[in-house]
Every structure is written in structure tokens, then in C-alpha cells.
Design a protein around this motif. Structure first.
Motif, PDB file in Angstrom:
ATOM      1  N   SER A 294       0.851  -1.188   0.000  1.00 42.25           N
ATOM      2  CA  SER A 294       0.000   0.000   0.000  1.00 42.25           C
ATOM      3  C   SER A 294       0.884   1.234   0.000  1.00 42.25           C
ATOM      4  O   SER A 294       2.111   1.153  -0.074  1.00 42.25           O
ATOM      5  N   THR A 295       0.252   2.391   0.103  1.00 40.65           N
ATOM      6  CA  THR A 295       0.974   3.657   0.193  1.00 40.65           C
ATOM      7  C   THR A 295       0.423   4.420   1.386  1.00 40.65           C
ATOM      8  O   THR A 295      -0.554   4.000   2.003  1.00 40.65           O
ATOM      9  N   THR A 296       1.044   5.517   1.726  1.00 43.89           N
ATOM     10  CA  THR A 296       0.535   6.292   2.855  1.00 43.89           C
ATOM     11  C   THR A 296      -0.456   7.341   2.359  1.00 43.89           C
ATOM     12  O   THR A 296      -0.386   7.805   1.217  1.00 43.89           O
ATOM     13  N   LEU A 297      -1.346   7.712   3.245  1.00 41.44           N
ATOM     14  CA  LEU A 297      -2.334   8.731   2.909  1.00 41.44           C
ATOM     15  C   LEU A 297      -1.657  10.055   2.585  1.00 41.44           C
ATOM     16  O   LEU A 297      -2.155  10.824   1.753  1.00 41.44           O
TER      17      LEU A 297
ATOM     18  N   ASP B 156      -0.367   8.935  17.507  1.00 42.99           N
ATOM     19  CA  ASP B 156       0.391   9.638  16.457  1.00 42.99           C
ATOM     20  C   ASP B 156      -0.377   9.561  15.143  1.00 42.99           C
ATOM     21  O   ASP B 156       0.178   9.206  14.097  1.00 42.99           O
ATOM     22  N   LEU B 157      -1.656   9.918  15.212  1.00 38.97           N
ATOM     23  CA  LEU B 157      -2.522   9.804  14.041  1.00 38.97           C
ATOM     24  C   LEU B 157      -2.265  10.965  13.087  1.00 38.97           C
ATOM     25  O   LEU B 157      -2.563  12.118  13.391  1.00 38.97           O
ATOM     26  N   ARG B 158      -1.709  10.658  11.934  1.00 38.47           N
ATOM     27  CA  ARG B 158      -1.450  11.640  10.884  1.00 38.47           C
ATOM     28  C   ARG B 158      -1.346  10.893   9.560  1.00 38.47           C
ATOM     29  O   ARG B 158      -1.162   9.667   9.548  1.00 38.47           O
ATOM     30  N   PRO B 159      -1.473  11.593   8.424  1.00 34.39           N
ATOM     31  CA  PRO B 159      -1.492  10.906   7.126  1.00 34.39           C
ATOM     32  C   PRO B 159      -0.290  10.006   6.879  1.00 34.39           C
ATOM     33  O   PRO B 159      -0.412   8.982   6.200  1.00 34.39           O
ATOM     34  N   GLU B 160       0.869  10.359   7.422  1.00 34.32           N
ATOM     35  CA  GLU B 160       2.062   9.533   7.226  1.00 34.32           C
ATOM     36  C   GLU B 160       1.922   8.170   7.896  1.00 34.32           C
ATOM     37  O   GLU B 160       2.641   7.223   7.528  1.00 34.32           O
ATOM     38  N   ASN B 161       1.033   8.052   8.860  1.00 35.36           N
ATOM     39  CA  ASN B 161       0.863   6.793   9.589  1.00 35.36           C
ATOM     40  C   ASN B 161      -0.443   6.078   9.248  1.00 35.36           C
ATOM     41  O   ASN B 161      -0.884   5.201   9.982  1.00 35.36           O
ATOM     42  N   ILE B 162      -1.033   6.465   8.124  1.00 32.58           N
ATOM     43  CA  ILE B 162      -2.260   5.827   7.649  1.00 32.58           C
ATOM     44  C   ILE B 162      -1.976   5.214   6.283  1.00 32.58           C
ATOM     45  O   ILE B 162      -1.675   5.936   5.325  1.00 32.58           O
ATOM     46  N   ALA B 163      -2.022   3.903   6.197  1.00 30.27           N
ATOM     47  CA  ALA B 163      -1.769   3.210   4.930  1.00 30.27           C
ATOM     48  C   ALA B 163      -3.076   3.035   4.167  1.00 30.27           C
ATOM     49  O   ALA B 163      -4.104   2.699   4.753  1.00 30.27           O
TER      50      ALA B 163
ATOM     51  N   LEU C 116     -10.720   4.081  -2.570  1.00 28.15           N
ATOM     52  CA  LEU C 116      -9.540   4.213  -1.731  1.00 28.15           C
ATOM     53  C   LEU C 116      -9.878   3.684  -0.336  1.00 28.15           C
ATOM     54  O   LEU C 116     -10.785   4.192   0.325  1.00 28.15           O
ATOM     55  N   ILE C 117      -9.147   2.648   0.071  1.00 25.38           N
ATOM     56  CA  ILE C 117      -9.447   1.948   1.320  1.00 25.38           C
ATOM     57  C   ILE C 117      -8.327   2.183   2.338  1.00 25.38           C
ATOM     58  O   ILE C 117      -7.139   2.122   1.994  1.00 25.38           O
ATOM     59  N   VAL C 118      -8.697   2.453   3.576  1.00 19.47           N
ATOM     60  CA  VAL C 118      -7.709   2.508   4.656  1.00 19.47           C
ATOM     61  C   VAL C 118      -7.342   1.065   4.998  1.00 19.47           C
ATOM     62  O   VAL C 118      -8.182   0.306   5.484  1.00 19.47           O
ATOM     63  N   SER C 119      -6.102   0.690   4.726  1.00 18.30           N
ATOM     64  CA  SER C 119      -5.689  -0.696   4.941  1.00 18.30           C
ATOM     65  C   SER C 119      -5.169  -0.934   6.355  1.00 18.30           C
ATOM     66  O   SER C 119      -5.388  -2.006   6.930  1.00 18.30           O
ATOM     67  N   GLU C 120      -4.477   0.038   6.935  1.00 17.21           N
ATOM     68  CA  GLU C 120      -4.012  -0.121   8.311  1.00 17.21           C
ATOM     69  C   GLU C 120      -3.438   1.180   8.847  1.00 17.21           C
ATOM     70  O   GLU C 120      -3.065   2.078   8.092  1.00 17.21           O
ATOM     71  N   LEU C 121      -3.398   1.255  10.161  1.00 17.00           N
ATOM     72  CA  LEU C 121      -2.678   2.325  10.850  1.00 17.00           C
ATOM     73  C   LEU C 121      -1.327   1.754  11.267  1.00 17.00           C
ATOM     74  O   LEU C 121      -1.240   0.615  11.714  1.00 17.00           O
ATOM     75  N   ILE C 122      -0.278   2.544  11.097  1.00 11.81           N
ATOM     76  CA  ILE C 122       1.067   2.087  11.431  1.00 11.81           C
ATOM     77  C   ILE C 122       1.672   2.999  12.500  1.00 11.81           C
ATOM     78  O   ILE C 122       1.082   4.006  12.873  1.00 11.81           O
ATOM     79  N   ASP C 123       2.852   2.623  12.986  1.00  7.22           N
ATOM     80  CA  ASP C 123       3.589   3.388  14.009  1.00  7.22           C
ATOM     81  C   ASP C 123       2.772   3.550  15.292  1.00  7.22           C
ATOM     82  O   ASP C 123       2.245   4.623  15.590  1.00  7.22           O
ATOM     83  N   TRP C 124       2.739   2.504  16.093  1.00  7.79           N
ATOM     84  CA  TRP C 124       1.965   2.472  17.333  1.00  7.79           C
ATOM     85  C   TRP C 124       2.840   2.712  18.558  1.00  7.79           C
ATOM     86  O   TRP C 124       2.437   2.413  19.680  1.00  7.79           O
ATOM     87  N   GLU C 125       4.018   3.249  18.381  1.00  8.30           N
ATOM     88  CA  GLU C 125       4.964   3.356  19.496  1.00  8.30           C
ATOM     89  C   GLU C 125       4.517   4.318  20.594  1.00  8.30           C
ATOM     90  O   GLU C 125       5.018   4.267  21.718  1.00  8.30           O
ATOM     91  N   TYR C 126       3.572   5.221  20.284  1.00  5.93           N
ATOM     92  CA  TYR C 126       3.099   6.172  21.294  1.00  5.93           C
ATOM     93  C   TYR C 126       1.692   5.834  21.793  1.00  5.93           C
ATOM     94  O   TYR C 126       1.052   6.644  22.449  1.00  5.93           O
ATOM     95  N   SER C 127       1.222   4.647  21.475  1.00  5.16           N
ATOM     96  CA  SER C 127      -0.119   4.233  21.899  1.00  5.16           C
ATOM     97  C   SER C 127      -0.156   4.022  23.410  1.00  5.16           C
ATOM     98  O   SER C 127       0.811   3.553  24.017  1.00  5.16           O
ATOM     99  N   ARG C 128      -1.263   4.381  24.016  1.00  2.36           N
ATOM    100  CA  ARG C 128      -1.464   4.258  25.454  1.00  2.36           C
ATOM    101  C   ARG C 128      -2.964   4.331  25.746  1.00  2.36           C
ATOM    102  O   ARG C 128      -3.767   4.725  24.894  1.00  2.36           O
ATOM    103  N   PHE C 129      -3.347   4.014  26.958  1.00  2.00           N
ATOM    104  CA  PHE C 129      -4.656   4.385  27.477  1.00  2.00           C
ATOM    105  C   PHE C 129      -4.532   5.812  28.005  1.00  2.00           C
ATOM    106  O   PHE C 129      -3.763   6.079  28.937  1.00  2.00           O
TER     107      PHE C 129
END
Length: 326
Positions: free
Chosen positions: A141-144, A248-255, A263-276
Motif C-alpha cells: 500500500s501507500t501512505t495517505l 500519532d494519528l497523521r497521514p504519514e501513519n495511515i496506509a 480508496l481503502i484505509v488498509s491499516e494504521l502504522i507506528d503504534w509506538e506512542y499508543s497508550r490508554f
């Protein structure tokens, strides 16, 4: 089991610039499996399913795989972070001096708790001296970010609607009452705006979380800080819900990918800052890099569930709080 190699002439990945992480990788490096390798990665490395590989042999196989892989992305400092495509639908994220394994443990947590969520599947993690090698699935895929400028409004709205479904599903993951605001393996809170800060003690309430955001080394004048604290909604009830946050939700992290002319969102990437985190925090984070003269209209299509419009008071307060660091 593979025989040990003679390390006197240790193989080096050659042909790259001095600032390229691959230049410093050698077959004599110490290799340790931190999280179990999937069958796909074991096959990629030429490992028997019935035997573990000696560290020296594992390091050599990693050198071989890295040397034959294609660079997908390099960080601003390629000696610190880069992403490689290894083939077989496997991606390798290499990070030097990784301070925690949040990204990997989050992907494992999502795969177990939300297997249909749009996220890569973790395939194993190896530490090669000071470099962490994170293997995960890779969709072609490519990034948004790459396609966004050329999209018509209807497609932008479609992306927003797809992201709304994904994020609402993500935010439905429960945080047990009384648990700290943290990652799935107990990693504490992080504030990465302009410089990295970590919470020293567990954070259990929104008031404590706001205190963490306020208590920066660059906090500004006492009167200004106290005024902002008085304006904070943190003292009001009901308290915001605590939800799982990508961070870290931004177009660079949306495949994304084109499928049947859509145009389908295939996945979100870069989860290193994910938390509750408190529910409003994703709205703050996803506009963190927005400058006053930014013409990228992505910020006008942020899903409503994480939009500054939904959390206006919190968002404006944080913007004022960040004035201190300018």
C-alpha cells in the motif's frame, strides 16, 4: 542447528553512507530474540522450526536479510531508525536504542483483543546489540500523505468515515477502573512535543495527567501556569473517559490502497506512542504538528470522534499551554 561462524572476519553490511544504520551491523554482533519469531520470519532467516539458532548464526542471517531488503523509509537520522521490506509480506523496523517495546506489545495486544483492527500483525522482535529489529506484516500500500493532495473532496470524506469506524473500534477497548494511564505492558505516559518526557509515577486521574503535561522543564511563569490550571476542565465532572489511543494519528501513519476503484484505509502504522489516555488526548496529538500557516486540509477532515471540534476546550487549553515553549 547451524554451526558457529568464524568471527575473525565478521561480515559487515557494506555500500551505505556513514549515517546509515546498516553500515554498523555486523555478523559478530550479539543477537537475542526478545519476542518469539513467527514461522514466516523463521523461514525468512533460514531457521529450522525445531531448533533455535546460535546467536552468531542468527546475527549472520540478519545481516544477509537486511543486506538484501529494500529501504521503505528512513528517519531524519538514518543511523537511528529505518524501515525495510524483506519480501514475503514482511516489514522490518530497525530502531537504535529503543527505550521500550510499546509498539510491539501494542500490536500483540490488538491482535489478541481486536484481531480485525487495521494494524500490522507482530512477527517477532530481535535485539542486535543496541538495535531492535521489529518484524511485522506488510501490506502493499501507500501512505495517505502521498495521495492526499490529489484527492477529491468525496474521497477525503470517505477516508474520514473509514477512520471513524476504526478509531471508534479502537476506543472501545476497556481500561479497567483504577488502572494507570499507560501502555499495555505498563509503560508510563509520554509527552513527546519538542522533547521527550516520561511520567515518573503512575498517573491515575485526569487531574494527575494534566499536572504531568503542565509540569515541564519549560513550564513558563508561575502566574501564566496557574491561570491555565484555573481554566482547565479537569476539575469538572463527569471526568473524561479513558480510551485506547493511537497517539500519532497523521497521514504519514495511515496506509491506504485502491480496491475496486475505491480508496481503502488498509491499516494504521507506528503504534509506538499508543497508550490508554483521556479521550480528548488523541485530538491534541493528531494536530500537534499543525502550524498556524499550515495549508494541509487534512486537519479539516479529522474524524469527529477525535476532532478538536469535539474537545474544543481541552484543545484550546493545550494550545495555550504550548505557547510557553515557543
Amino acid at each position: 542447528m547451524f554451526p558457529p561462524r568464524n568471527l575473525e572476519n565478521a561480515t559487515v553490511v557494506e555500500g551505505y553512507g556513514e549515517d546509515d544504520m546498516r553500515t554498523s551491523i555486523r555478523s559478530s554482533d550479539s543477537a537475542e530474540v526478545i519476542f518469539p519469531l513467527s514461522d514466516t520470519v523463521r523461514s525468512l532467516l533460514g531457521m529450522s522450526n525445531s531448533a533455535e539458532m546460535q546467536p552468531q548464526c542468527l546475527a549472520q542471517r540478519l545481516v544477509d536479510v537486511i543486506g538484501s531488503s529494500k529501504v521503505v523509509w528512513k528517519g531524519p537520522f538514518a543511523r537511528q531508525k529505518m524501515v525495510l521490506s524483506c519480501g514475503h509480506n514482511v516489514i522490518l523496523k530497525a530502531v537504535r536504542n529503543l527505550d521500550d517495546t510499546t509498539e510491539y506489545t501494542t500490536l500483540a495486544y490488538l491482535h489478541q483483543r481486536k484481531p480485525n483492527i487495521a494494524a500490522p500483525k507482530p512477527l517477532g522482535l530481535i535485539r542486535l546489540n543496541d538495535i531492535s529489529l521489529i518484524f511485522m506484516t506488510h501490506l502493499h500500500s501507500t501512505t495517505l500523505a502521498e495521495v492526499w493532495p490529489s484527492l477529491k473532496t468525496a474521497l477525503k470524506v470517505s477516508i474520514k468515515e473509514q477512520l471513524t469506524l476504526i478509531l471508534n473500534d479502537l476506543r472501545s477497548l476497556p481500561c479497567e477502573t483504577g488502572n494507570p494511564f499507560e501502555g499495555v505492558r505498563g509503560e508510563g505516559c509520554k509527552d513527546i512535543r519538542r522533547h521527550l518526557r516520561r511520567s515518573i509515577t503512575p498517573i491515575l486521574t485526569v487531574e494527575e495527567f494534566e499536572g504531568f503535561l503542565f509540569n515541564s522543564d519549560r513550564a513558563g511563569g508561575e502566574v501564566f501556569v496557574e491561570l491555565l490550571r484555573q481554566l482547565s476542565p479537569a476539575t469538572q465532572s463527569p471526568s473524561p473517559a479513558v480510551v485506547f489511543t493511537h497517539g500519532d494519528l497523521r497521514p504519514e501513519n495511515i496506509a491506504v490502497k485502491y480496491e475496486n476503484n475505491e480508496l481503502i484505509v488498509s491499516e494504521l502504522i507506528d503504534w509506538e506512542y499508543s497508550r490508554f489516555y483521556p479521550e480528548y488526548y488523541e485530538a491534541i496529538r493528531c494536530t500537534n504538528c499543525m502550524a498556524p500557516y499550515d495549508e494541509n486540509d487534512w486537519h479539516l477532515f479529522i474524524p469527529d470522534c477525535v476532532s478538536p471540534k469535539r474537545y474544543m476546550h481541552w484543545w484550546l487549553l493545550d494550545r495555550a499551554r504550548e505557547v510557553r515553549n515557543v
